[in-house]
Scaffold this motif. Sequence first.
Motif, PDB file in Angstrom:
ATOM      1  N   LEU A 183       1.065  -1.163  -0.251  1.00  0.00           N
ATOM      2  CA  LEU A 183       0.144   0.090   0.093  1.00  0.00           C
ATOM      3  C   LEU A 183       0.848   1.184   0.077  1.00  0.00           C
ATOM      4  O   LEU A 183       2.039   1.241   0.390  1.00  0.00           O
ATOM      5  CB  LEU A 183      -0.821   0.072   1.285  1.00  0.00           C
ATOM      6  CG  LEU A 183      -1.861  -0.895   1.339  1.00  0.00           C
ATOM      7  CD1 LEU A 183      -2.424  -1.041   2.820  1.00  0.00           C
ATOM      8  CD2 LEU A 183      -2.985  -0.859   0.275  1.00  0.00           C
ATOM      9  N   LEU A 184       0.462   2.417  -0.520  1.00  0.00           N
ATOM     10  CA  LEU A 184       1.029   3.629  -0.358  1.00  0.00           C
ATOM     11  C   LEU A 184       0.663   3.904   1.140  1.00  0.00           C
ATOM     12  O   LEU A 184       0.054   3.515   1.843  1.00  0.00           O
ATOM     13  CB  LEU A 184       0.249   4.564  -1.171  1.00  0.00           C
ATOM     14  CG  LEU A 184       0.236   4.460  -2.615  1.00  0.00           C
ATOM     15  CD1 LEU A 184      -0.354   5.376  -3.501  1.00  0.00           C
ATOM     16  CD2 LEU A 184       1.897   4.497  -3.041  1.00  0.00           C
ATOM     17  N   TYR A 185       1.742   4.980   1.491  1.00  0.00           N
ATOM     18  CA  TYR A 185       2.066   5.386   3.017  1.00  0.00           C
ATOM     19  C   TYR A 185       0.374   6.098   3.265  1.00  0.00           C
ATOM     20  O   TYR A 185       0.037   5.981   4.359  1.00  0.00           O
ATOM     21  CB  TYR A 185       3.144   6.317   2.843  1.00  0.00           C
ATOM     22  CG  TYR A 185       3.494   6.844   4.457  1.00  0.00           C
ATOM     23  CD1 TYR A 185       3.269   5.953   5.580  1.00  0.00           C
ATOM     24  CD2 TYR A 185       4.029   8.164   4.520  1.00  0.00           C
ATOM     25  CE1 TYR A 185       3.611   6.430   6.685  1.00  0.00           C
ATOM     26  CE2 TYR A 185       4.375   8.342   5.854  1.00  0.00           C
ATOM     27  CZ  TYR A 185       4.058   7.646   6.893  1.00  0.00           C
ATOM     28  OH  TYR A 185       4.359   8.006   8.168  1.00  0.00           O
ATOM     29  N   ALA A 186       0.187   6.799   2.231  1.00  0.00           N
ATOM     30  CA  ALA A 186      -1.253   7.648   2.564  1.00  0.00           C
ATOM     31  C   ALA A 186      -2.454   6.970   2.574  1.00  0.00           C
ATOM     32  O   ALA A 186      -3.466   7.098   3.349  1.00  0.00           O
ATOM     33  CB  ALA A 186      -1.340   8.687   1.572  1.00  0.00           C
ATOM     34  N   ASP A 187      -2.409   5.625   2.320  1.00  0.00           N
ATOM     35  CA  ASP A 187      -3.582   4.504   2.112  1.00  0.00           C
ATOM     36  C   ASP A 187      -3.412   3.912   3.305  1.00  0.00           C
ATOM     37  O   ASP A 187      -4.311   2.690   3.647  1.00  0.00           O
ATOM     38  CB  ASP A 187      -3.427   3.940   0.797  1.00  0.00           C
ATOM     39  CG  ASP A 187      -3.814   4.701  -0.439  1.00  0.00           C
ATOM     40  OD1 ASP A 187      -4.535   5.800  -0.191  1.00  0.00           O
ATOM     41  OD2 ASP A 187      -3.644   4.439  -1.564  1.00  0.00           O
ATOM     42  N   PHE A 188      -2.355   3.687   3.983  1.00  0.00           N
ATOM     43  CA  PHE A 188      -2.081   2.691   4.936  1.00  0.00           C
ATOM     44  C   PHE A 188      -3.177   2.605   5.980  1.00  0.00           C
ATOM     45  O   PHE A 188      -3.498   1.717   6.841  1.00  0.00           O
ATOM     46  CB  PHE A 188      -0.684   2.964   5.642  1.00  0.00           C
ATOM     47  CG  PHE A 188      -0.027   1.580   6.132  1.00  0.00           C
ATOM     48  CD1 PHE A 188       0.292   0.600   5.219  1.00  0.00           C
ATOM     49  CD2 PHE A 188       0.072   1.153   7.561  1.00  0.00           C
ATOM     50  CE1 PHE A 188       0.678  -0.720   5.650  1.00  0.00           C
ATOM     51  CE2 PHE A 188       0.590   0.026   8.032  1.00  0.00           C
ATOM     52  CZ  PHE A 188       1.073  -0.992   6.945  1.00  0.00           C
ATOM     53  N   THR A 189      -3.910   3.833   6.407  1.00  0.00           N
ATOM     54  CA  THR A 189      -4.659   4.189   7.398  1.00  0.00           C
ATOM     55  C   THR A 189      -6.053   3.599   7.233  1.00  0.00           C
ATOM     56  O   THR A 189      -6.851   3.396   8.099  1.00  0.00           O
ATOM     57  CB  THR A 189      -4.868   5.494   7.952  1.00  0.00           C
ATOM     58  OG1 THR A 189      -5.354   6.108   6.724  1.00  0.00           O
ATOM     59  CG2 THR A 189      -3.698   6.163   8.348  1.00  0.00           C
ATOM     60  N   LYS A 190      -6.218   2.944   6.072  1.00  0.00           N
ATOM     61  CA  LYS A 190      -7.479   2.388   5.582  1.00  0.00           C
ATOM     62  C   LYS A 190      -7.642   0.948   6.131  1.00  0.00           C
ATOM     63  O   LYS A 190      -8.652   0.616   6.207  1.00  0.00           O
ATOM     64  CB  LYS A 190      -7.865   2.606   4.113  1.00  0.00           C
ATOM     65  CG  LYS A 190      -7.881   3.970   3.523  1.00  0.00           C
ATOM     66  CD  LYS A 190      -7.792   3.956   2.021  1.00  0.00           C
ATOM     67  CE  LYS A 190      -8.009   5.502   1.444  1.00  0.00           C
ATOM     68  NZ  LYS A 190      -8.005   5.470  -0.002  1.00  0.00           N
ATOM     69  N   LYS A 191      -6.417   0.387   6.198  1.00  0.00           N
ATOM     70  CA  LYS A 191      -6.527  -1.102   6.350  1.00  0.00           C
ATOM     71  C   LYS A 191      -5.797  -1.211   7.905  1.00  0.00           C
ATOM     72  O   LYS A 191      -6.080  -2.208   8.455  1.00  0.00           O
ATOM     73  CB  LYS A 191      -5.804  -1.874   5.424  1.00  0.00           C
ATOM     74  CG  LYS A 191      -6.256  -1.821   4.035  1.00  0.00           C
ATOM     75  CD  LYS A 191      -7.250  -2.688   3.923  1.00  0.00           C
ATOM     76  CE  LYS A 191      -7.985  -2.464   2.349  1.00  0.00           C
ATOM     77  NZ  LYS A 191      -7.129  -3.374   1.591  1.00  0.00           N
ATOM     78  N   TYR A 192      -4.913  -0.385   8.440  1.00  0.00           N
ATOM     79  CA  TYR A 192      -4.405  -0.432   9.696  1.00  0.00           C
ATOM     80  C   TYR A 192      -4.720   0.836  10.578  1.00  0.00           C
ATOM     81  O   TYR A 192      -5.323   1.797   9.980  1.00  0.00           O
ATOM     82  CB  TYR A 192      -2.691  -0.553   9.406  1.00  0.00           C
ATOM     83  CG  TYR A 192      -2.283  -1.730   8.738  1.00  0.00           C
ATOM     84  CD1 TYR A 192      -2.005  -3.021   9.581  1.00  0.00           C
ATOM     85  CD2 TYR A 192      -2.414  -1.911   7.514  1.00  0.00           C
ATOM     86  CE1 TYR A 192      -1.654  -3.901   8.735  1.00  0.00           C
ATOM     87  CE2 TYR A 192      -2.256  -3.111   6.737  1.00  0.00           C
ATOM     88  CZ  TYR A 192      -1.694  -3.966   7.193  1.00  0.00           C
ATOM     89  OH  TYR A 192      -1.122  -5.150   6.739  1.00  0.00           O
ATOM     90  N   ARG A 193      -4.731   0.626  11.962  1.00  0.00           N
ATOM     91  CA  ARG A 193      -4.630   1.758  12.596  1.00  0.00           C
ATOM     92  C   ARG A 193      -3.391   1.796  13.668  1.00  0.00           C
ATOM     93  O   ARG A 193      -2.892   0.830  13.806  1.00  0.00           O
ATOM     94  CB  ARG A 193      -6.025   1.404  13.605  1.00  0.00           C
ATOM     95  CG  ARG A 193      -5.761  -0.033  14.446  1.00  0.00           C
ATOM     96  CD  ARG A 193      -6.985  -0.057  15.640  1.00  0.00           C
ATOM     97  NE  ARG A 193      -6.854  -1.205  16.520  1.00  0.00           N
ATOM     98  CZ  ARG A 193      -6.569  -1.164  17.653  1.00  0.00           C
ATOM     99  NH1 ARG A 193      -5.613  -0.419  18.103  1.00  0.00           N
ATOM    100  NH2 ARG A 193      -6.075  -2.424  18.380  1.00  0.00           N
ATOM    101  N   TRP A 194      -3.299   2.879  14.032  1.00  0.00           N
ATOM    102  CA  TRP A 194      -1.952   3.159  14.920  1.00  0.00           C
ATOM    103  C   TRP A 194      -2.155   3.451  16.391  1.00  0.00           C
ATOM    104  O   TRP A 194      -3.150   3.940  16.769  1.00  0.00           O
ATOM    105  CB  TRP A 194      -1.618   4.581  14.493  1.00  0.00           C
ATOM    106  CG  TRP A 194      -0.291   4.966  15.182  1.00  0.00           C
ATOM    107  CD1 TRP A 194      -0.265   5.901  16.130  1.00  0.00           C
ATOM    108  CD2 TRP A 194       1.246   4.362  15.006  1.00  0.00           C
ATOM    109  NE1 TRP A 194       1.208   6.312  16.459  1.00  0.00           N
ATOM    110  CE2 TRP A 194       2.015   5.246  16.023  1.00  0.00           C
ATOM    111  CE3 TRP A 194       1.769   3.293  14.483  1.00  0.00           C
ATOM    112  CZ2 TRP A 194       3.358   4.983  16.106  1.00  0.00           C
ATOM    113  CZ3 TRP A 194       2.962   3.106  14.463  1.00  0.00           C
ATOM    114  CH2 TRP A 194       3.652   3.802  15.400  1.00  0.00           C
TER     115      TRP A 194
END
Length: 471
Positions: A183-194
């Motif tokens: 995934l792109l860095y900007a799209d990572f939050t769509k599949k993962y949570r920090w």
Amino acid sequence: MGRCKYNYPKTFTAETTTNSDGYPEYRRRDDGQAAVVRKQTLDNRWVIPYNPFLLSLFDCHLNVEVCSTIQAVKYLYKYVYKGHDRISFNVIKGADPKPVDEIEQYQSGRWVSPCEAMWRLYGFELFETQPPVMVLPVHLQNMQTMRLHPDENLEAVVANEKRARTPLTEFFVENSKEGTEPLLYADFTKKYRWDKGQKRWFKRKTKLLVIGRVVFASPSEGERYFLRILLLHVRGPKSFKDLLTINGYTCATFQEAALKRHLIEEDNTVDLCLNEACEVQMPSALRHLFAIVLIFSQPKDPAELWTKYYCHLSEDFNRKFPNDPNKVSRLTASSVEISLEAMGKSLKAFNLEHLMESEDDEIRRTKDIVDALDAPIPQECADCRTMLNFERIKAFDTIISHVKENKPGAFFIDGPGGTGKTFLYNALYAEVRLMNKIVLPTATSGIAAANIPSGRTTHSRFKILLILMDL
């Protein structure tokens, strides 16, 4: 009949026009109709612009007028974002004959309605963003920001691997795992949570939309800017080195990697700019332009650019010192360095520090020293010396004697507000500057620094770091 303060009656006009202020001059027909109101005859010139539908809908008096200038937009934004209503007040006795002491009795306050006060006391959110947005940091390798408390042990913090984790470093870690979707860095939050506590990414169990916004970086930031470009376009990178590697070749910089991936174009805009400037600009202006080009255009090879335009950059120094090429080179580099320092950079940031390796005393003068020695002496400060009273003269002579004898010393001037401390400081500044010595006036606040010539705050002058406290 006289005119009112709103410039009524208006004039009859056959069509609607716009005046110089951007307000409309509505059509007002001279149809001969009139009405008697409070014994006054009123015609179309007295009718205020209105909307029959809105009058019926809201059942109230409602004027409608179009406004089409930028002032209207500015007014609306200022009104919406002006913050809470505030008042300024002071408390005095009803029959106090003494003059008002602003320092003692002035107090600024903020008026908050009961509803808002309760909302804030219970800690309810005042606004929300939907969908949620997470800001994703961008930093170079081992250049991430870490917050330290004053009582923490630095060695223990460095040894704690968890403290160094950031969303970017853990983004690389997750991509290194088997089966991870690239995934792109900007799209990572769509599949993962920090998770802030564990400082790790976890897969989302629900389809909650969270937008990732990669923090902005300007071209003047150099490698960080090109790293951001790579993160926005390269899927699933496993490390900083992985971003630099293209078809088995490891690039030396992120700028080179972005060029090889065709994410940025290598054009001759900088070359054309400097080439044109060489024809019309004086060497001093050309050197300043060269510094601007280094910072904001980020040329691929600054050294090659320096070599190509060196004869134009050093033309005035060549005429002044025709038989000393080494000094010409150092003076030219020093002039560019001064321009870069004014913008927070140096030749070292562009791998040109070798140009400043050998310097004489004249070239070694930094921008701060040059500014301090060239700073003007205001006449009102010079006049302060003759207007000191006995106590000020005593302090003045004690301090100046240390300056003349080159003796170190620290002095504390104490006194209530308005007793002339700043007056004494200005006299001292003028006296020391008249000796052609350097004075660095420094104060803890900007307001105090502004009262002394060339004054600056301590944080600005000595680059003292601001301590961020989590409340």
